[in-house]
Enzyme design. Structure first.
Site, PDB file in Angstrom:
ATOM      1  N   TYR A 153      -1.282  -0.815  10.962  1.00 29.07           N
ATOM      2  CA  TYR A 153      -1.513  -1.253   9.421  1.00 29.07           C
ATOM      3  C   TYR A 153      -0.432  -1.340   8.449  1.00 29.07           C
ATOM      4  CZ  TYR A 153      -3.628  -1.480   4.797  1.00 29.07           C
ATOM      5  OH  TYR A 153      -4.241  -1.908   3.577  1.00 29.07           O
ATOM      6  N   SER A 211       1.354  -1.169  -0.033  1.00 29.58           N
ATOM      7  CA  SER A 211       0.351   0.257  -0.214  1.00 29.58           C
ATOM      8  C   SER A 211       0.640   0.887  -0.235  1.00 29.58           C
ATOM      9  CB  SER A 211      -0.721   0.103   1.378  1.00 29.58           C
ATOM     10  OG  SER A 211      -1.348   1.430   1.603  1.00 29.58           O
TER      11      SER A 211
HETATM   12  N1  LIG Z   1      -9.033  -1.479  -0.379  1.00 31.71           N
HETATM   13  C1  LIG Z   1      -7.801  -0.503  -0.473  1.00 31.71           C
HETATM   14  O1  LIG Z   1      -7.815   0.982  -0.285  1.00 31.71           O
HETATM   15  C2  LIG Z   1      -6.335  -0.662  -0.370  1.00 31.71           C
HETATM   16  C3  LIG Z   1      -4.970   0.025  -0.565  1.00 31.71           C
HETATM   17  C4  LIG Z   1      -4.001  -1.078  -0.391  1.00 31.71           C
HETATM   18  C5  LIG Z   1      -3.795  -1.879   0.043  1.00 31.71           C
HETATM   19  N2  LIG Z   1      -4.824  -2.954  -0.050  1.00 31.71           N
HETATM   20  C6  LIG Z   1      -4.346  -4.216  -0.073  1.00 31.71           C
HETATM   21  O2  LIG Z   1      -5.032  -4.901  -1.272  1.00 31.71           O
HETATM   22  C7  LIG Z   1      -5.550  -5.838  -0.250  1.00 31.71           C
HETATM   23  C8  LIG Z   1      -6.487  -6.791  -1.129  1.00 31.71           C
HETATM   24  O3  LIG Z   1      -7.628  -5.974   0.237  1.00 31.71           O
HETATM   25  P1  LIG Z   1      -8.811  -5.053   0.137  1.00 31.71           P
HETATM   26  O4  LIG Z   1      -9.145  -3.529   0.553  1.00 31.71           O
HETATM   27  O5  LIG Z   1      -9.712  -6.163  -0.959  1.00 31.71           O
HETATM   28  O6  LIG Z   1      -9.739  -5.977   0.878  1.00 31.71           O
HETATM   29  P2  LIG Z   1     -10.743  -6.872   1.454  1.00 31.71           P
HETATM   30  O7  LIG Z   1     -11.740  -6.930   0.356  1.00 31.71           O
HETATM   31  O8  LIG Z   1     -10.992  -7.185   2.799  1.00 31.71           O
HETATM   32  O9  LIG Z   1      -9.978  -8.142   0.877  1.00 31.71           O
HETATM   33  C9  LIG Z   1      -9.063  -8.799   1.557  1.00 31.71           C
HETATM   34  C10 LIG Z   1      -8.448 -10.554   1.558  1.00 31.71           C
HETATM   35  O10 LIG Z   1      -8.099 -11.210   2.006  1.00 31.71           O
HETATM   36  C11 LIG Z   1      -8.425 -12.040   2.964  1.00 31.71           C
HETATM   37  N3  LIG Z   1      -8.373 -12.020   4.398  1.00 31.71           N
HETATM   38  C12 LIG Z   1      -8.220 -11.731   5.945  1.00 31.71           C
HETATM   39  N4  LIG Z   1      -7.853 -12.311   6.042  1.00 31.71           N
HETATM   40  C13 LIG Z   1      -7.337 -13.710   5.822  1.00 31.71           C
HETATM   41  C14 LIG Z   1      -6.886 -14.833   6.564  1.00 31.71           C
HETATM   42  N5  LIG Z   1      -6.499 -14.830   7.859  1.00 31.71           N
HETATM   43  N6  LIG Z   1      -6.498 -16.204   5.877  1.00 31.71           N
HETATM   44  C15 LIG Z   1      -6.740 -15.967   4.187  1.00 31.71           C
HETATM   45  N7  LIG Z   1      -6.878 -14.957   3.620  1.00 31.71           N
HETATM   46  C16 LIG Z   1      -7.098 -13.430   4.482  1.00 31.71           C
HETATM   47  C17 LIG Z   1      -9.505 -11.854   2.931  1.00 31.71           C
HETATM   48  O11 LIG Z   1     -10.732 -13.186   2.804  1.00 31.71           O
HETATM   49  P3  LIG Z   1     -11.137 -14.045   3.674  1.00 31.71           P
HETATM   50  O12 LIG Z   1     -12.164 -13.579   4.833  1.00 31.71           O
HETATM   51  O13 LIG Z   1     -12.351 -14.582   3.112  1.00 31.71           O
HETATM   52  O14 LIG Z   1     -10.520 -14.642   4.360  1.00 31.71           O
HETATM   53  C18 LIG Z   1      -9.491 -11.116   1.465  1.00 31.71           C
HETATM   54  O15 LIG Z   1     -10.236 -12.047   0.321  1.00 31.71           O
HETATM   55  C19 LIG Z   1      -4.736  -6.031   1.275  1.00 31.71           C
HETATM   56  O16 LIG Z   1      -3.589  -6.508   1.602  1.00 31.71           O
HETATM   57  C20 LIG Z   1      -5.100  -4.237   1.667  1.00 31.71           C
HETATM   58  O17 LIG Z   1      -4.032  -4.619   2.528  1.00 31.71           O
HETATM   59  C21 LIG Z   1      -6.534  -2.590  -0.191  1.00 31.71           C
END
Ligand SMILES: NC(=O)c1ccc[n+]([C@@H]2O[C@H](COP(=O)([O-])OP(=O)(O)OC[C@H]3O[C@@H](n4cnc5c(N)ncnc54)[C@H](OP(=O)(O)O)[C@@H]3O)[C@@H](O)[C@H]2O)c1
Length: 259
Positions: free
Chosen positions: A154, A141
């Site tokens: 985070y 990120s």
């Molecule tokens: N949204 C943003 O603005 C943003 C910006 C920069 C970076 N990111 C990064 O992008 C990535 C995806 O995030 P997102 O925004 O798309 O959020 P999200 O929809 O909540 O996706 C998170 C994913 O991680 C999985 N996960 C969480 N805990 C887990 C565990 N203990 N074991 C296995 N899988 C797990 C979740 O699946 P389950 O709950 O089914 O396990 C889900 O598939 C993350 O690394 C986040 O930090 C997001």
């Protein structure tokens, strides 16, 4: 041409948000996806929604596991079967200030975002090195560039992922294993739903996934977007601390006035 057709990837964190859209996007490119996360039902529905793909290494698969469990991670890698690369997209987030720490949430954030990535890499990188080919993509990120308000826990994990990717670059130089890190700005997902503040340049998860796929094809070490925010964060990280603190204090004041 992205060079992704006919490849098979293990995508960890594929059940929702950026990971789900990335899986759909990869499948459209002709890439088979072994999709992982905890929610098996969401993974099975993803496999149904993806364009069907067959590759020499196999097709799509749903392999549910929890990245906080070391033994389950090793078993999941075994169940996934052969892959050309791994994408670590699992993430946990709670907005938090150091003045009001929630230790349980902090431990979960570190366990999923950082230790989980190490568990997955420890399972597959030795195999990639043995055969002399592979691809590792970590989803970090922009927040990892500099300490920011309410990003306690985070932000540290995302800075650590950037460091981890640098170390991998050093250790895997000449091994045939490619290393990339993607640092997105704000993307609509379950995680950003927790933010009460205005998020500049926020984009959909579909748009973020399309940019990641283009970034994989371009083959730069870092895939960072949107451009304006990525440039601002890089500049911020290069500024002397007093100037950076002044800018952040100014931003905080503005946020208080226009929440
Ligand atoms: N949204 C943003 O603005 C943003 C910006 C920069 C970076 N990111 C990064 O992008 C990535 C995806 O995030 P997102 O925004 O798309 O959020 P999200 O929809 O909540 O996706 C998170 C994913 O991680 C999985 N996960 C969480 N805990 C887990 C565990 N203990 N074991 C296995 N899988 C797990 C979740 O699946 P389950 O709950 O089914 O396990 C889900 O598939 C993350 O690394 C986040 O930090 C997001």
């Amino acid at each position: 041409m992205t060079g992704l057709a006919g490849k098979r990837y293990w995508l960890v964190g594929a059940s929702s948000g950026i990971g789900r859209q990335l899986a759909l996007c990869l499948a459209r490119e002709g890439t088979a996806v072994a999709a992982s996360a905890r929610s098996e039902d969401a993974l099975l529905s993803l496999v149904e929604d993806m364009e069907p793909v067959r590759t020499d290494l196999g097709g799509h698969a749903a392999v549910a596991f929890d990245v906080t469990d070391s033994a389950a991670t090793i078993e999941a890698f075994r169940n996934v079967g052969a892959v050309d690369g791994v994408i670590y997209c699992a993430g946990a987030y709670e907005p938090m200030s150091a003045t009001r720490p929630d230790l349980e949430a902090l431990e979960r954030i570190v366990d999923v975002n950082l230790t989980g990535a190490l568990r997955v890499l420890a399972a597959c990188v030795p195999e990639f090195c043995r055969r002399g080919s592979g691809h590792v993509l970590l989803i970090g990120s922009l927040v990892g560039y500099r300490g920011l308000p309410d990003a306690w826990g985070y932000g540290a994990t995302k800075a650590a992922l950037m460091h981890l990717a640098e170390c991998l670059l050093c250790d895997l130089d000449g091994s045939g294993v490619r290393v990339q890190i993607c640092n997105p700005g704000f993307v609509e997902s379950r995680l950003t739903e927790k933010n009460a503040f205005r998020m500049p340049f926020i984009m959909t998860a579909q748009e973020a996934a399309a940019r990641i796929v283009r970034g994989i094809a371009r083959n730069r070490h870092e895939i960072a977007f949107p451009f304006v925010m990525a440039t601002a964060f890089r500049l911020l990280s290069a500024l002397p601390r007093p100037i950076c603190s002044l800018l952040l204090a100014f931003g905080r004041q503005r946020r208080r006035r226009n929440p």
